[in-house]
Design an enzyme around this catalytic site. Structure first.
Site, short mmCIF file in Angstrom:
data_model
loop_
_atom_site.label_atom_id
_atom_site.label_comp_id
_atom_site.label_asym_id
_atom_site.label_seq_id
_atom_site.Cartn_x
_atom_site.Cartn_y
_atom_site.Cartn_z
N THR A 17 49.41 -2.84 75.82
CA THR A 17 50.28 -2.23 76.83
C THR A 17 51.70 -2.76 76.71
O THR A 17 52.67 -2.00 76.79
CB THR A 17 49.72 -2.48 78.25
OG1 THR A 17 48.40 -1.92 78.34
CG2 THR A 17 50.61 -1.87 79.32
N CYS A 18 51.81 -4.05 76.49
CA CYS A 18 53.12 -4.69 76.39
C CYS A 18 53.91 -4.17 75.19
O CYS A 18 55.11 -3.90 75.29
CB CYS A 18 52.96 -6.20 76.27
SG CYS A 18 51.89 -6.92 77.54
N SER A 19 53.23 -4.01 74.06
CA SER A 19 53.89 -3.62 72.82
C SER A 19 54.10 -2.11 72.69
O SER A 19 55.00 -1.67 71.97
CB SER A 19 53.07 -4.10 71.61
OG SER A 19 53.01 -5.50 71.58
#
Length: 182
Positions: free
Chosen positions: A55-57
């Site tokens: 999700t972060c990337s």
């Protein structure tokens, strides 16, 4: 952490590129404080469970990176991404994400995150202690607006994402600017 709260004073141990070092790894240690990052600026700070995670990337970091111009148009001086990862990991992730606008802050020991009340245990994922996902608009070291994902808890079976998204933070900035008296 809520609007009006002052950010904790912490020293972050960073690695910065310095060609004077020479060799294959031209980096040196540089300590930076909360004041170095936040004093005299209006910034967006967002924190997430870990560098290189899906999700972060895929969504959160690229969304802030690609929306940098929109945030600048709303009076934001800098956008910072923080994670409970060391400087080596954060720098490699920033390089892999081709960051030009968002700056990464390594909270390797989790001290800042703990003092923010956002340090959670993610042993259920094999991560150890990490940050709960949140974002904040910070003016001169004071929280102006706070965006915390719901369900803050240790070993949360899910990874909520939406409240701290770049779209949500930008919408707040636009609405706040529109609501200002002329």
């Amino acid at each position: 952490m809520k609007a009006g709260a002052k950010l904790p004073d912490v020293t972050f141990h960073t690695r910065v590129r310095d060609e004077a070092v020479g060799g294959d790894n031209p980096f040196r240690w540089e300590d930076k404080t909360t004041a170095d990052y936040f004093a005299g600026k209006r910034v967006v700070l967002f924190s997430l469970p870990g560098a290189f995670t899906p999700t972060c990337s895929t969504y959160q970091l690229p969304g802030f990176e690609n929306g940098h111009g929109d945030f600048a148009a709303q009076g934001i001086d800098e956008i910072y991404c923080m994670s409970v990862n060391d400087s080596f990991v954060m720098n490699k992730w920033a390089e892999g994400q081709n960051l030009k606008n968002v700056k990464v802050i390594p909270d390797g020991s989790g001290e800042f995150t703990r003092k923010m009340g956002m340090l959670v245990d993610k042993d259920n994922l094999g991560f150890g202690m990490r940050s709960w996902r949140y974002a904040a608009i910070v003016t001169d070291g004071v929280v102006e607006a706070w965006f915390e994902e719901p369900g803050l808890m240790d070993n949360c079976p899910e990874d909520p994402y939406g409240v701290s998204s770049p779209e949500t933070v930008l919408k707040h900035l636009v609405e706040a600017k529109t609501a200002e008296p002329a």
